[in-house]
Scaffold this motif. Sequence first.
Motif, PDB file in Angstrom:
ATOM      1  N   SER A 143       0.350   2.079  34.472  1.00 49.71           N
ATOM      2  CA  SER A 143       1.551   2.910  34.414  1.00 49.71           C
ATOM      3  C   SER A 143       2.592   2.334  33.454  1.00 49.71           C
ATOM      4  N   SER A 144       2.475   1.047  33.147  1.00 52.80           N
ATOM      5  CA  SER A 144       3.445   0.483  32.210  1.00 52.80           C
ATOM      6  C   SER A 144       2.874   0.556  30.806  1.00 52.80           C
ATOM      7  N   ILE A 145       3.511   1.338  29.964  1.00 55.33           N
ATOM      8  CA  ILE A 145       3.054   1.430  28.570  1.00 55.33           C
ATOM      9  C   ILE A 145       4.131   0.810  27.697  1.00 55.33           C
ATOM     10  N   PRO A 146       3.970  -0.455  27.376  1.00 57.98           N
ATOM     11  CA  PRO A 146       5.007  -1.161  26.625  1.00 57.98           C
ATOM     12  C   PRO A 146       5.149  -0.570  25.230  1.00 57.98           C
ATOM     13  N   ASN A 147       6.332  -0.702  24.657  1.00 51.27           N
ATOM     14  CA  ASN A 147       6.530  -0.156  23.313  1.00 51.27           C
ATOM     15  C   ASN A 147       5.858  -1.039  22.258  1.00 51.27           C
ATOM     16  N   GLU A 148       5.785  -0.499  21.069  1.00 51.36           N
ATOM     17  CA  GLU A 148       5.047  -1.137  19.980  1.00 51.36           C
ATOM     18  C   GLU A 148       5.570  -2.544  19.703  1.00 51.36           C
ATOM     19  N   GLU A 149       6.882  -2.702  19.745  1.00 52.11           N
ATOM     20  CA  GLU A 149       7.494  -3.991  19.424  1.00 52.11           C
ATOM     21  C   GLU A 149       7.043  -5.051  20.430  1.00 52.11           C
ATOM     22  N   LEU A 150       7.099  -4.715  21.716  1.00 51.81           N
ATOM     23  CA  LEU A 150       6.660  -5.660  22.753  1.00 51.81           C
ATOM     24  C   LEU A 150       5.182  -5.976  22.595  1.00 51.81           C
ATOM     25  N   ARG A 151       4.405  -4.944  22.305  1.00 51.77           N
ATOM     26  CA  ARG A 151       2.964  -5.133  22.197  1.00 51.77           C
ATOM     27  C   ARG A 151       2.616  -6.045  21.041  1.00 51.77           C
ATOM     28  N   SER A 152       3.387  -5.963  19.965  1.00 49.36           N
ATOM     29  CA  SER A 152       3.041  -6.823  18.835  1.00 49.36           C
ATOM     30  C   SER A 152       3.550  -8.250  19.057  1.00 49.36           C
ATOM     31  N   ARG A 153       4.683  -8.390  19.759  1.00 48.64           N
ATOM     32  CA  ARG A 153       5.154  -9.746  20.052  1.00 48.64           C
ATOM     33  C   ARG A 153       4.259 -10.435  21.057  1.00 48.64           C
ATOM     34  N   PHE A 154       3.662  -9.647  21.947  1.00 49.77           N
ATOM     35  CA  PHE A 154       2.794 -10.221  22.973  1.00 49.77           C
ATOM     36  C   PHE A 154       1.377  -9.669  22.789  1.00 49.77           C
ATOM     37  N   ARG A 155       0.910  -9.805  21.573  1.00 50.68           N
ATOM     38  CA  ARG A 155      -0.429  -9.320  21.248  1.00 50.68           C
ATOM     39  C   ARG A 155      -1.466  -9.857  22.231  1.00 50.68           C
ATOM     40  N   HIS A 156      -1.281 -11.110  22.673  1.00 49.84           N
ATOM     41  CA  HIS A 156      -2.284 -11.703  23.568  1.00 49.84           C
ATOM     42  C   HIS A 156      -2.344 -10.970  24.909  1.00 49.84           C
ATOM     43  N   LEU A 157      -1.257 -10.297  25.294  1.00 44.34           N
ATOM     44  CA  LEU A 157      -1.324  -9.482  26.506  1.00 44.34           C
ATOM     45  C   LEU A 157      -1.839  -8.078  26.191  1.00 44.34           C
ATOM     46  N   ASP A 158      -1.484  -7.594  25.002  1.00 38.32           N
ATOM     47  CA  ASP A 158      -1.920  -6.250  24.616  1.00 38.32           C
ATOM     48  C   ASP A 158      -3.448  -6.176  24.549  1.00 38.32           C
ATOM     49  N   PHE A 159      -4.082  -7.282  24.134  1.00 35.86           N
ATOM     50  CA  PHE A 159      -5.549  -7.330  24.076  1.00 35.86           C
ATOM     51  C   PHE A 159      -6.167  -6.962  25.425  1.00 35.86           C
ATOM     52  N   ARG A 160      -5.464  -7.364  26.495  1.00 33.28           N
ATOM     53  CA  ARG A 160      -6.050  -7.246  27.832  1.00 33.28           C
ATOM     54  C   ARG A 160      -5.564  -5.999  28.536  1.00 33.28           C
ATOM     55  N   ARG A 161      -4.682  -5.250  27.882  1.00 28.55           N
ATOM     56  CA  ARG A 161      -4.047  -4.117  28.545  1.00 28.55           C
ATOM     57  C   ARG A 161      -5.062  -3.011  28.878  1.00 28.55           C
TER      58      ARG A 161
END
Lengths: 681, 681
Positions: A143-161
């Motif tokens: 349900s949490s869809i982080p914005n692009e900026e957050l996703r790129s700063r925390f790429r290591h979490l975005d990988f696992r999203r």
Amino acid sequence: MISVPRAAIRRCFSAHAASYPSRTHNCGALRAEHADVPVVLAGWLLPQRKVSNALSFFSLRDAVGATQLVANRNSERSARTLDALAAVPTESVVVVEGSVRLRPQNARRSSDPTGDVEVLIHDFTLLNPACHALMPFLPSDPSSIPNEELRSRFRHLDFRRSGSLLSSNLRKRSEVAHVVRNYLNEEDFVEVETPLLLKSTPEGAREFLVPTRVGQTSVESSTPNVPRDSTTPPPLFYTLPQSPQQPKQLLVASGAVDRYYQLARCFRDEDGRKDRQPEFTQIDLEMAFVDWGEKQQPTTGVAPSDDKWRIGGREVRRITEELIRRVWRKAEHVELPSSFPVMTYYEAMSKFGSDKPDTRFGLHIQNLADHVPQSYRENLSNRDELLEYILVRAGSPGEDFLAASNRISLDPNEGVDRFVMRDGDATLSWGRETEALRDIGSQYGLSGLDVNGLNQHLGLRVGDTLFIARRHMFSGGGSSALGRVRSRIAEAASELGTYTPSPTPHFLWVTEFPLFTPASADPENQRAILDSGDDKRILWCSTHHPFTAPMAEDVGALQQGEFENVRGQHYDLVLNGVEVGGGSVRVHDADMQEYIFEKVLKLSNNEKASFDHLLHALRCGAPPHGGIALGFDRLVAILCGTTSIRDVIAFPKTGGGLDPLFKSPSTIPDAILAQYGIRAR
Amino acid sequence: MISVPRAAIRRCFSAHAASYPSRTHNCGALRAEHADVPVVLAGWLLPQRKVSNALSFFSLRDAVGATQLVANRNSERSARTLDALAAVPTESVVVVEGSVRLRPQNARRSSDPTGDVEVLIHDFTLLNPACHALMPFLPSDPSSIPNEELRSRFRHLDFRRSGSLLSSNLRKRSEVAHVVRNYLNEEDFVEVETPLLLKSTPEGAREFLVPTRVGQTSVESSTPNVPRDSTTPPPLFYTLPQSPQQPKQLLVASGAVDRYYQLARCFRDEDGRKDRQPEFTQIDLEMAFVDWGEKQQPTTGVAPSDDKWRIGGREVRRITEELIRRVWRKAEHVELPSSFPVMTYYEAMSKFGSDKPDTRFGLHIQNLADHVPQSYRENLSNRDELLEYILVRAGSPGEDFLAASNRISLDPNEGVDRFVMRDGDATLSWGRETEALRDIGSQYGLSGLDVNGLNQHLGLRVGDTLFIARRHMFSGGGSSALGRVRSRIAEAASELGTYTPSPTPHFLWVTEFPLFTPASADPENQRAILDSGDDKRILWCSTHHPFTAPMAEDVGALQQGEFENVRGQHYDLVLNGVEVGGGSVRVHDADMQEYIFEKVLKLSNNEKASFDHLLHALRCGAPPHGGIALGFDRLVAILCGTTSIRDVIAFPKTGGGLDPLFKSPSTIPDAILAQYGIRAR
């Protein structure tokens, strides 16, 4: 075996630091056939689904897949395990010991590879707890869809999203690279790594410099501000290559290898244009003895002799087409045609207004000149101009552009006019849609226009829409105004839902580009900057690069100085209107190469000197050769169904060239810069 | 078909610019079975061998092989062809049409792949003439052996030189890369390209900087000397990575991939040490969930449980060993053992005086302390010193080091003494060989030494040679003085011919390195430079890198500040005394990693900040992970039988970091530097 008391270690550091059970399978591996097998799985713990106080499900996920875990209270021990696992924060890393069992029939999920089974937990070890307080978003929370900026700063979490395809995109990229390498290896290509620390050249776009300590006398770090005296050696720089063009030509020209390839990293320091990266990857090929294919080898896939490939480099074409075919076969399970159509640059510009036409739809551009008065025709011709049109009329379902063509907005500056056919008194009349057009007669000087005749000739019907524009014959560049309108209509129609692009990929070769472009027409041309001295006579630059060979038919024009009439043996590979690669047969004649450097491009001696080694190699006996470079990031992005190459690069930079994860680029202390003999301005 | 009159084109430029017959085979392809087949070959023309006025042989060579051509005067046309071909300068590129025929029985050469056949020339086309006047040496002239400097300046000619193995080395390199990639692909590794434009870190050796125009307001090229004002943004830099250590850990720690690999380009800006290159290639691996292998998977090659691998990372070991085995099988046709021996750093230093011991021969180092008086032993122990010796005696043929041991010269400063056993009055006496040694008693403080007893214990015989040296127990570093003497003896014996190294490759794992090294003992440590401020208390640096995990047994010592007693989960792979790779299990515990940064390495907050993303990834739930990097250039050099990695790199740089072919590095005009916000100091 390690005999450290685990508790002692856990006390002070947060993660498990000693031995633990080896996993037996990854989280995507278990199937019905594994029922009753004892297993050890390791991965990230996803949220608990509590069915009752006595029964809970968890998911365990790793880079490959996810497996359902079951915990119950059937025994004292299992109850303890359930409670302990429920207390572990989600996203923590655990290793689970358990046994596989079949799910009840009604709980099986055939869409999920591990959907037939679940693992009954016997025991687990918490390998590393996740600290939710530090996590800007929880990868496992759909349900949490982080914005692009957050996703790129925390790429290591975005990988696992959940729902992120990044991880599977990386896997696909790796698979495609493997298909490419296997095929080229099979075709006797030799993979050669060329230098990334190279030499600056006066060729086109912006290079990255790499200062080196070589030649610098050692500088005390404590004296960064003491200026050096006149005997100080100047700082020296390598350059990161925009492509391995020169090294690969040297390799093949020298006879070191007959067929070269490399998945080559390339660099370009430019302001972040849309979806460009300062470093990118090319599938880079070069072949010796490329030819026109007078005597085709019986084993090769011979292209129909009546196609429009009228230049050298047929082997490059064959290899590229088969390479693409294998990639599509493996990654898309699609069988592509045995040869891709060929179109000349002239035809592409005339019919589609683009040097990378999207041939999935019509909306062809046509020449209006045949239907205008003779005097006007002569007038156009004297100014090297064409008068072109696109006629849009109601189409069939799924391919109807009429509504879209009336919806797109036209910029008065782009010189395109739109006319909608209206029912007049007796005949059709032209209806004006643009403010800019006061009078069709005066606008186009078509006072003698036989409107009726034209209406009849074009078969105009009420509701048809006509776009008209003039185009300079030798304007160069990648698209005409009408070509851009054509693309916008298709985009608008696609958004409206009146046009659905064909799912079949439309590959196309575009050949016979003009070898030279007026320098003023090329915004990327840096020559004006480099050539800061007196010689301002530069008129021509290379459309692609200075090593492209002219078409054999145009060698005479080259010699006679008719540079605008020289077509190059260049070929672009286009897919659905996107350029996915380009290459050429190279100049292998040192005299011709020098002539191009001196007479056409007017390189200074200094500039020419940066090609000395190449000229020398050509003079020592170099075979005809040619190659191609395919944009690997772009190709993989298309295969992954994404429009951004950032989605297929592990750690991309933003459009502005910033890396929000590693936080590069960054400042460097003066003392360090001093070691390279440089300082901030 | 192209219908350009060829003569017209040839008139002005020197090479053939139009169509020519396609080659049917490469120059290494023809065999007896091709007899009577019409062929088209293309390649470089080697010198004529004139048998008679009516019969001449030529060789045609390409990157793959060479084929013998025959020309005769059997017809007017063939005579014309012979005369024309004889007039072509050697090293020119030609395409030859002819037919294959079997050589006469006595002229066949079975050692030559094309030695059964020759090609009778019917016609040829000169594609590109070689200009001998410009060639510093003729590649086809076996009698001219150009010096190293010429060969590196004209690398493109050296590739083609008779007797040069460069071209076949490149081919072998490509094959080995392919074996590596195929194996890792088979083992489910995902190939991921990590950024080369990265961030500066305070980790060890010298980095390359890459200034970027990002953030720089545009600067007029014509005003390079106008200083900027205080609002000028500082220049920004990326850094080229010395290895993809951080990106690969992030990938695996995040769960993006379970098994990562890359043939990664790495960079190091250092003064050209012998056989180092500023850019080099690593086979780089990283795996999640590496463990001690408590429960071995039944399908894996289980190492004997009694071997000395007492750390994590068994999967990395297994993958690496199988990878090496496949490479040797393919490239050398050698079957390596199913597991490689393991030795601790302690044992390697004690027995071989080296952390990369050459185990192909004996000459073991032994401890003399047991044979010296008690008081001396205590004295040594108080100073953390060891007294060690190597005993050399006559060996067997092919493995005799005695002559060599008396031939090597000892530097008085290295602290090694040599004694030759001589026949004394009644017992053996120590004969002094070094001027530096005045008296064995005073030198070693061994006044109470029982020479007879020692002689007897060691079984000394007349002619035996003894090397003795003291060593500090915690000296760190890669070798001891006695270890270097051991190597020199072997080298000298190899030159003398009394020792022939075993042709079987001796692979060896060295493990359990000290995790930290006193900073003063590490010449590569840059921290002193980076840390220009107040905090000069730095005492320890990482022996390898700060991410290596301690051995589970030594976590307590780490917490208690006994840093010298902490051994790392590091493993080096050594081949015949050469380090071919190294890796480790990483710290996956964020608290432990911070403790190492802060308490052990005393990083400043600024320095620590460059690892923020890694620490964050560890806190978000990171699995235990580990990996390895193998030196690809070195590995290929060994497989190619060369001692220099320059022989397996297409375009290498000199020891001094210069590229004599492309002429890099070079100066850059001030106007260009200004665009990056930098200037010469």
